[in-house]
Enzyme design. Structure first.
Site, PDB file in Angstrom:
ATOM      1  N   GLY A  50    -126.372 -27.375 -24.367  1.00 46.43           N
ATOM      2  CA  GLY A  50    -126.077 -25.902 -24.638  1.00 46.43           C
ATOM      3  C   GLY A  50    -126.811 -25.197 -25.491  1.00 46.43           C
ATOM      4  N   LEU A  51    -126.251 -23.995 -25.639  1.00 50.54           N
ATOM      5  CA  LEU A  51    -127.304 -22.921 -26.193  1.00 50.54           C
ATOM      6  C   LEU A  51    -127.155 -23.375 -27.825  1.00 50.54           C
ATOM      7  CD1 LEU A  51    -125.203 -19.819 -24.930  1.00 50.54           C
ATOM      8  CD2 LEU A  51    -127.598 -20.275 -24.327  1.00 50.54           C
ATOM      9  N   SER A  54    -124.243 -23.558 -30.096  1.00 47.19           N
ATOM     10  CA  SER A  54    -122.881 -23.869 -29.066  1.00 47.19           C
ATOM     11  C   SER A  54    -122.228 -25.128 -30.014  1.00 47.19           C
ATOM     12  CB  SER A  54    -123.262 -24.239 -27.794  1.00 47.19           C
ATOM     13  OG  SER A  54    -124.036 -25.429 -27.720  1.00 47.19           O
ATOM     14  N   LYS A  56    -123.580 -28.414 -30.550  1.00 43.23           N
ATOM     15  CA  LYS A  56    -124.156 -29.764 -30.298  1.00 43.23           C
ATOM     16  C   LYS A  56    -124.428 -30.764 -31.264  1.00 43.23           C
ATOM     17  CE  LYS A  56    -128.207 -28.014 -28.637  1.00 43.23           C
ATOM     18  NZ  LYS A  56    -127.850 -26.431 -28.830  1.00 43.23           N
ATOM     19  N   SER A  57    -125.151 -30.167 -32.571  1.00 42.57           N
ATOM     20  CA  SER A  57    -125.440 -31.085 -33.453  1.00 42.57           C
ATOM     21  C   SER A  57    -124.078 -31.606 -34.387  1.00 42.57           C
ATOM     22  CB  SER A  57    -126.305 -30.512 -34.399  1.00 42.57           C
ATOM     23  OG  SER A  57    -127.662 -29.964 -33.831  1.00 42.57           O
ATOM     24  N   SER A 124    -131.957 -28.521 -24.106  1.00 47.37           N
ATOM     25  CA  SER A 124    -132.129 -29.082 -22.779  1.00 47.37           C
ATOM     26  C   SER A 124    -131.774 -27.873 -21.649  1.00 47.37           C
ATOM     27  CB  SER A 124    -131.506 -30.363 -22.433  1.00 47.37           C
ATOM     28  OG  SER A 124    -130.466 -30.569 -22.995  1.00 47.37           O
TER      29      SER A 124
HETATM   30  N1  LIG Z   1    -137.455 -20.311 -28.549  1.00 49.85           N
HETATM   31  C1  LIG Z   1    -136.336 -21.034 -29.043  1.00 49.85           C
HETATM   32  N2  LIG Z   1    -135.347 -21.167 -27.884  1.00 49.85           N
HETATM   33  C2  LIG Z   1    -134.405 -22.256 -28.314  1.00 49.85           C
HETATM   34  N3  LIG Z   1    -134.307 -22.790 -29.606  1.00 49.85           N
HETATM   35  C3  LIG Z   1    -135.412 -22.511 -30.449  1.00 49.85           C
HETATM   36  C4  LIG Z   1    -136.304 -21.583 -30.234  1.00 49.85           C
HETATM   37  N4  LIG Z   1    -137.200 -21.445 -31.287  1.00 49.85           N
HETATM   38  C5  LIG Z   1    -136.801 -22.451 -32.179  1.00 49.85           C
HETATM   39  N5  LIG Z   1    -135.619 -23.150 -31.843  1.00 49.85           N
HETATM   40  C6  LIG Z   1    -134.565 -23.985 -32.489  1.00 49.85           C
HETATM   41  O1  LIG Z   1    -135.164 -25.181 -31.837  1.00 49.85           O
HETATM   42  C7  LIG Z   1    -133.946 -25.918 -31.644  1.00 49.85           C
HETATM   43  C8  LIG Z   1    -134.023 -26.374 -30.130  1.00 49.85           C
HETATM   44  O2  LIG Z   1    -134.967 -27.459 -29.672  1.00 49.85           O
HETATM   45  P1  LIG Z   1    -134.717 -28.195 -28.589  1.00 49.85           P
HETATM   46  O3  LIG Z   1    -135.622 -29.390 -28.444  1.00 49.85           O
HETATM   47  O4  LIG Z   1    -133.357 -28.561 -28.618  1.00 49.85           O
HETATM   48  O5  LIG Z   1    -135.276 -27.047 -27.245  1.00 49.85           O
HETATM   49  S1  LIG Z   1    -135.453 -27.618 -25.785  1.00 49.85           S
HETATM   50  O6  LIG Z   1    -134.332 -28.686 -25.370  1.00 49.85           O
HETATM   51  O7  LIG Z   1    -136.830 -28.240 -25.752  1.00 49.85           O
HETATM   52  O8  LIG Z   1    -135.289 -26.436 -25.161  1.00 49.85           O
HETATM   53  C9  LIG Z   1    -132.683 -25.065 -31.715  1.00 49.85           C
HETATM   54  O9  LIG Z   1    -131.904 -25.570 -32.443  1.00 49.85           O
HETATM   55  P2  LIG Z   1    -130.179 -25.774 -32.177  1.00 49.85           P
HETATM   56  O10 LIG Z   1    -130.031 -24.376 -32.675  1.00 49.85           O
HETATM   57  O11 LIG Z   1    -129.662 -26.847 -32.959  1.00 49.85           O
HETATM   58  O12 LIG Z   1    -130.043 -25.739 -30.546  1.00 49.85           O
HETATM   59  C10 LIG Z   1    -133.224 -23.816 -32.599  1.00 49.85           C
HETATM   60  O13 LIG Z   1    -132.715 -24.057 -34.051  1.00 49.85           O
HETATM   61  N1  LIG Z   2    -115.480 -27.233 -31.737  1.00 49.24           N
HETATM   62  C1  LIG Z   2    -116.866 -27.010 -32.113  1.00 49.24           C
HETATM   63  N2  LIG Z   2    -117.554 -28.018 -31.943  1.00 49.24           N
HETATM   64  C2  LIG Z   2    -119.061 -27.639 -32.564  1.00 49.24           C
HETATM   65  N3  LIG Z   2    -119.337 -26.860 -33.564  1.00 49.24           N
HETATM   66  C3  LIG Z   2    -118.414 -25.983 -33.775  1.00 49.24           C
HETATM   67  C4  LIG Z   2    -116.948 -25.882 -33.203  1.00 49.24           C
HETATM   68  N4  LIG Z   2    -116.345 -24.956 -33.697  1.00 49.24           N
HETATM   69  C5  LIG Z   2    -117.186 -24.279 -34.695  1.00 49.24           C
HETATM   70  N5  LIG Z   2    -118.234 -24.777 -34.646  1.00 49.24           N
HETATM   71  C6  LIG Z   2    -119.331 -24.368 -35.530  1.00 49.24           C
HETATM   72  O1  LIG Z   2    -120.660 -23.823 -34.534  1.00 49.24           O
HETATM   73  C7  LIG Z   2    -121.963 -24.104 -35.303  1.00 49.24           C
HETATM   74  C8  LIG Z   2    -122.577 -24.581 -34.533  1.00 49.24           C
HETATM   75  O2  LIG Z   2    -123.742 -25.035 -34.932  1.00 49.24           O
HETATM   76  P1  LIG Z   2    -124.758 -26.245 -34.388  1.00 49.24           P
HETATM   77  O3  LIG Z   2    -123.841 -27.683 -34.561  1.00 49.24           O
HETATM   78  O4  LIG Z   2    -125.818 -26.191 -35.355  1.00 49.24           O
HETATM   79  O5  LIG Z   2    -124.909 -25.834 -32.898  1.00 49.24           O
HETATM   80  P2  LIG Z   2    -126.140 -26.412 -32.097  1.00 49.24           P
HETATM   81  O6  LIG Z   2    -126.783 -27.752 -32.414  1.00 49.24           O
HETATM   82  O7  LIG Z   2    -125.839 -26.507 -30.721  1.00 49.24           O
HETATM   83  O8  LIG Z   2    -127.347 -25.451 -32.387  1.00 49.24           O
HETATM   84  C9  LIG Z   2    -121.445 -24.765 -36.591  1.00 49.24           C
HETATM   85  O9  LIG Z   2    -121.470 -23.725 -37.851  1.00 49.24           O
HETATM   86  C10 LIG Z   2    -119.838 -25.535 -36.534  1.00 49.24           C
HETATM   87  O10 LIG Z   2    -119.393 -25.693 -37.521  1.00 49.24           O
END
Ligand SMILES: Nc1ncnc2c1ncn2[C@@H]1O[C@H](COP(=O)(O)OS(=O)(=O)O)[C@@H](OP(=O)(O)O)[C@H]1O
Ligand SMILES: Nc1ncnc2c1ncn2[C@@H]1O[C@H](COP(=O)(O)OP(=O)(O)O)[C@@H](O)[C@H]1O
Length: 217
Positions: A50-51, A54, A56-57, A124
């Protein structure tokens, strides 16, 4: 937008194949089935996609905590963390993301062999990379969990301030802004992490694992 695949990368992948021609596979004496019997649960890959923002973590870690509490062997592979070590040489170009997901897919497969429920939390963004991960393992071993939250919601959350930077042009190739996210066509689970309570999302995943006989509730 179609993903740009670097021809040099393909060429070096061919090189890797020829480099490995004198390597012979060694069968393990303790099999995945042996481990599964001893631990009384199957292993599986739960692939959260997911974005950024979104959820995921958050969801992967909450599911992990719930499974751990029930005594299951689990592990979370998280994008941000893996990029501090195994994948610290990679950036966010299409080619680097492809290599990132390829490495994670192989690591997840090792965890699967080790009898562990492995939860991966990576953007991803490309369908082809997620499908390649799926193809690495047997049918049923890969559960794609689409963390469905629209861009507006993720951008409002902006937990790390990255969307603001991407909008200002301070981060290039940012998923959803200047790099595409291809939604899964038919994920095993589509979870509304943008609007649904976290606890309910966790229950959705646990129910699916139970329904698939991976765990017994
Ligand atoms: N350009 C760009 N696009 C998307 N995300 C970015 C970018 N630069 C840094 N970040 C940070 O890196 C996390 C995504 O890394 P991933 O390894 O999950 O990315 S990927 O699957 O290879 O596309 C992502 O973490 P999440 O927010 O937890 O998704 C961001 O914190
Ligand atoms: N149903 C839900 N599942 C996961 N995160 C949620 C949900 N509702 C609200 N959130 C909030 O959305 C944010 C998502 O952050 P994070 O887990 O770091 O996303 P990602 O790993 O996709 O970047 C967190 O602040 C989390 O508390």
């Amino acid at each position: 937008m179609i993903k740009f695949t670097n021809l040099m990368n393909k060429a070096s992948a061919g090189g890797a194949t020829s480099r490995s021609k004198n390597i012979v596979w060694h069968e393990a004496s303790v099999t995945r089935a042996d481990i599964s019997r001893q631990r009384s649960h199957k292993s599986v890959i739960l692939w959260f996609t997911g974005l950024s923002g979104s959820g995921k973590s958050t969801l992967a870690n909450a599911v992990n905590a719930a499974l751990f509490k029930k005594g299951f062997s689990t592990y979370v592979l998280d994008g941000d963390n893996v990029r501090h070590g195994l994948c610290k040489d990679l950036g966010f170009s299409d080619v680097d993301r492809e290599e990132n997901i390829r490495r994670i897919s192989e690591v997840a497969k090792l965890f699967l062999d080790a009898g562990i429920i492995v939860l991966t939390a990576f953007v991803s963004p490309f369908r082809s990379d997620r499908n390649a991960a799926r193809q690495l393992v047997d049918k049923g071993d890969f559960i794609e969990v689409f963390c469905s939250a629209d861009l507006k919601t993720c951008e409002e959350r902006d937990t790390k301030g990255l969307y603001a930077k991407a909008r200002k042009g301070e981060i290039k190739d940012f998923t959803g802004i200047s790099s595409p996210y291809e939604e899964p066509d038919s994920p095993e689970l589509n979870i509304e992490t943008g609007s649904r309570d976290l606890d309910k999302c966790v229950q959705d995943v646990l129910c699916k694992l139970s329904e698939l006989n991976i765990i017994e509730e």
